[in-house]
Design a protein around this motif. Structure first.
Motif, PDB file in Angstrom:
ATOM      1  N   PHE A   1      87.208  17.670 -69.596  1.00  0.00           N
ATOM      2  CA  PHE A   1      87.699  18.927 -69.089  1.00  0.00           C
ATOM      3  C   PHE A   1      87.147  19.612 -67.936  1.00  0.00           C
ATOM      4  N   ASP A   2      87.421  20.739 -67.568  1.00  0.00           N
ATOM      5  CA  ASP A   2      86.972  21.589 -66.622  1.00  0.00           C
ATOM      6  C   ASP A   2      85.338  21.342 -66.541  1.00  0.00           C
ATOM      7  N   PRO A   3      84.867  20.894 -65.275  1.00  0.00           N
ATOM      8  CA  PRO A   3      83.603  20.883 -65.063  1.00  0.00           C
ATOM      9  C   PRO A   3      82.648  21.949 -65.268  1.00  0.00           C
ATOM     10  N   LYS A   4      83.031  23.172 -64.838  1.00  0.00           N
ATOM     11  CA  LYS A   4      82.360  24.331 -64.688  1.00  0.00           C
ATOM     12  C   LYS A   4      82.164  24.849 -66.270  1.00  0.00           C
ATOM     13  N   ALA A   5      83.248  24.756 -67.014  1.00  0.00           N
ATOM     14  CA  ALA A   5      83.005  25.041 -68.579  1.00  0.00           C
ATOM     15  C   ALA A   5      82.257  24.113 -68.999  1.00  0.00           C
ATOM     16  N   THR A   6      82.377  22.869 -68.881  1.00  0.00           N
ATOM     17  CA  THR A   6      81.564  21.707 -69.535  1.00  0.00           C
ATOM     18  C   THR A   6      79.832  22.160 -69.273  1.00  0.00           C
ATOM     19  N   LYS A   7      79.589  22.602 -68.271  1.00  0.00           N
ATOM     20  CA  LYS A   7      78.104  22.826 -67.919  1.00  0.00           C
ATOM     21  C   LYS A   7      77.839  24.215 -68.818  1.00  0.00           C
ATOM     22  N   ILE A   8      78.652  25.061 -68.712  1.00  0.00           N
ATOM     23  CA  ILE A   8      78.288  26.282 -69.558  1.00  0.00           C
ATOM     24  C   ILE A   8      78.203  25.970 -71.062  1.00  0.00           C
ATOM     25  N   ILE A   9      79.260  24.963 -71.671  1.00  0.00           N
ATOM     26  CA  ILE A   9      78.963  24.758 -73.122  1.00  0.00           C
ATOM     27  C   ILE A   9      77.732  23.773 -73.239  1.00  0.00           C
ATOM     28  N   GLU A  10      77.216  22.774 -72.288  1.00  0.00           N
ATOM     29  CA  GLU A  10      76.063  22.002 -72.254  1.00  0.00           C
ATOM     30  C   GLU A  10      74.711  23.084 -72.235  1.00  0.00           C
ATOM     31  N   ASN A  11      75.012  24.222 -71.689  1.00  0.00           N
ATOM     32  CA  ASN A  11      73.919  24.948 -71.511  1.00  0.00           C
ATOM     33  C   ASN A  11      73.572  25.670 -72.980  1.00  0.00           C
ATOM     34  N   HIS A  12      74.375  25.597 -73.929  1.00  0.00           N
ATOM     35  CA  HIS A  12      74.199  26.048 -75.253  1.00  0.00           C
ATOM     36  C   HIS A  12      73.478  24.860 -76.075  1.00  0.00           C
ATOM     37  N   GLY A  13      73.245  24.024 -75.569  1.00  0.00           N
ATOM     38  CA  GLY A  13      72.388  22.833 -76.131  1.00  0.00           C
ATOM     39  C   GLY A  13      73.496  21.686 -76.878  1.00  0.00           C
ATOM     40  N   VAL A  14      74.622  21.854 -76.293  1.00  0.00           N
ATOM     41  CA  VAL A  14      75.756  20.924 -76.956  1.00  0.00           C
ATOM     42  C   VAL A  14      75.971  19.802 -76.227  1.00  0.00           C
ATOM     43  N   GLU A  15      75.888  18.339 -76.892  1.00  0.00           N
ATOM     44  CA  GLU A  15      76.182  17.198 -76.538  1.00  0.00           C
ATOM     45  C   GLU A  15      77.578  17.148 -76.274  1.00  0.00           C
ATOM     46  N   ILE A  16      78.366  16.580 -75.028  1.00  0.00           N
ATOM     47  CA  ILE A  16      79.909  16.503 -74.977  1.00  0.00           C
ATOM     48  C   ILE A  16      79.671  15.011 -74.728  1.00  0.00           C
ATOM     49  N   ILE A  17      80.753  14.291 -75.761  1.00  0.00           N
ATOM     50  CA  ILE A  17      81.015  13.186 -75.521  1.00  0.00           C
ATOM     51  C   ILE A  17      82.496  12.974 -75.431  1.00  0.00           C
ATOM     52  N   THR A  18      82.822  12.179 -74.433  1.00  0.00           N
ATOM     53  CA  THR A  18      84.335  11.854 -74.137  1.00  0.00           C
ATOM     54  C   THR A  18      84.476  10.272 -73.795  1.00  0.00           C
TER      55      THR A  18
ATOM     56  N   SER B   1      87.062  27.410 -75.850  1.00  0.00           N
ATOM     57  CA  SER B   1      86.796  27.928 -74.477  1.00  0.00           C
ATOM     58  C   SER B   1      85.025  28.070 -74.109  1.00  0.00           C
ATOM     59  N   THR B   2      84.773  28.746 -73.323  1.00  0.00           N
ATOM     60  CA  THR B   2      83.415  28.899 -73.087  1.00  0.00           C
ATOM     61  C   THR B   2      82.821  30.019 -74.118  1.00  0.00           C
ATOM     62  N   GLN B   3      83.596  30.494 -74.646  1.00  0.00           N
ATOM     63  CA  GLN B   3      83.200  31.613 -75.670  1.00  0.00           C
ATOM     64  C   GLN B   3      82.751  31.141 -76.936  1.00  0.00           C
ATOM     65  N   GLY B   4      83.459  29.991 -77.446  1.00  0.00           N
ATOM     66  CA  GLY B   4      83.332  29.338 -78.421  1.00  0.00           C
ATOM     67  C   GLY B   4      84.578  28.645 -79.090  1.00  0.00           C
ATOM     68  N   PHE B   5      84.897  28.426 -80.230  1.00  0.00           N
ATOM     69  CA  PHE B   5      86.029  27.689 -80.788  1.00  0.00           C
ATOM     70  C   PHE B   5      86.903  28.307 -81.747  1.00  0.00           C
ATOM     71  N   PHE B   6      88.021  28.327 -81.855  1.00  0.00           N
ATOM     72  CA  PHE B   6      89.118  29.108 -82.638  1.00  0.00           C
ATOM     73  C   PHE B   6      89.797  28.536 -83.722  1.00  0.00           C
ATOM     74  N   ASN B   7      90.386  29.360 -84.443  1.00  0.00           N
ATOM     75  CA  ASN B   7      91.327  28.905 -85.301  1.00  0.00           C
ATOM     76  C   ASN B   7      92.636  29.873 -85.131  1.00  0.00           C
ATOM     77  N   ASN B   8      94.047  29.268 -85.648  1.00  0.00           N
ATOM     78  CA  ASN B   8      94.993  30.165 -85.567  1.00  0.00           C
ATOM     79  C   ASN B   8      95.269  31.061 -86.914  1.00  0.00           C
ATOM     80  N   GLY B   9      94.360  30.903 -87.895  1.00  0.00           N
ATOM     81  CA  GLY B   9      94.537  31.548 -89.091  1.00  0.00           C
ATOM     82  C   GLY B   9      93.078  31.582 -89.843  1.00  0.00           C
ATOM     83  N   ILE B  10      92.922  31.953 -90.912  1.00  0.00           N
ATOM     84  CA  ILE B  10      91.547  32.096 -91.554  1.00  0.00           C
ATOM     85  C   ILE B  10      91.306  31.037 -92.625  1.00  0.00           C
TER      86      ILE B  10
END
Length: 271
Positions: free
Chosen positions: A254-271, A197-206
């Protein structure tokens, strides 16, 4: 390699990084102990780990925040584990065609890479399968299933991050594995997740999470491989924020607004 690592990820001192990993390692061991017993008292945990009850309470707060346990008076209780990590064979079947697309796309962007860490995810396994036979690489991994494929790849040098085989029967994951990973530095780290999500990335376990975090620090370029169905699908365990990722590889936008937020963290998004 050590100097370049410090230059890129030098915002934390070594002592601070060591403290973070020590705390996380203890929390994982606490969770494993609670899982094996169902419930454990704060007093027993404090004695077992030779730390204060206050330290244990902070650890339990973190585990409760991740929806892994429930705090009760003087003890911790395992939650109903409905969000368990799926077995590798089950994960491999989900959105397999999308994982294949992502793997092929990633290979096009690692032309100048000579050393890579791959995690135990089914998407990273698909990346290994998609590598052309002519590709020369040194691959570091704790994925037991990837090893079975890599042993037949003559142009790939494989380094096994050893340790005990986890219960999912696909990942080597223990304190031994973690200590080995701390001494490995690579050109690229390639991992996946259960959701982002815009927060970061997750696992269902450790399982494998400590090693992933270490290798994200010990890498020159970090790739997160995740198909579009994982967007806004949050697991119970926050693996990291977007500041730890350089490139997100997804099968489609995926979601354009979320894409922009993630890119603002310096992340390159390749699709």
């Amino acid at each position: 390699l050590f100097q370049s690592f410090l230059g890129r990820r030098g915002c934390l001192s070594w002592g601070r990084q060591h403290l973070i990993m020590k705390t996380e390692a203890r929390q994982i061991l606490i969770y494993e102990l609670i899982k094996s017993r169902g419930e454990v008292t704060v007093a027993l945990l404090a004695e077992h780990f030779s730390v204060s009850p206050m330290t244990i309470r902070r650890d339990l707060d973190a585990l409760e925040h991740s929806s892994l346990i429930r705090r009760e008076y003087g003890k911790a209780v395992l939650l109903d584990d409905s969000k368990k990590e799926m077995s590798f064979s089950s994960r491999y079947q989900v959105n397999h065609a999308l994982k294949r697309q992502i793997a092929m796309l990633t290979i096009k962007h690692i032309k100048d890479v000579s050393s890579v860490y791959i995690d135990g995810s089914s998407t990273a396994y698909e990346f290994v399968h998609a590598l052309p036979s002519s590709k020369r690489l040194t691959i570091f991994t704790n994925s037991a299933v990837a090893l079975l494929h890599l042993r037949d790849c003559p142009n790939i040098n494989t380094f096994v991050i050893g340790g005990f085989l986890d219960k999912d029967s696909s990942t080597l994951d223990s304190e031994i594995s973690v200590n080995i990973a701390k001494n490995i530095f690579v050109d690229a780290t390639i991992i996946s997740c259960s959701g982002f999500s815009t927060q970061g990335f997750f696992n269902n376990g450790i399982t494998g999470s400590q090693i992933k975090k270490i290798m994200l620090e010990n890498s020159q370029h970090n790739y997160l491989l995740a198909d579009h169905t994982k967007f806004n699908t949050q697991g119970v365990f926050l693996l990291n924020t977007w500041d730890a990722v350089d490139t997100l590889v997804c099968d489609r936008p995926f979601d354009p607004k979320a894409t922009k937020i993630i890119e603002n963290h310096g992340v390159e998004i390749i699709t």
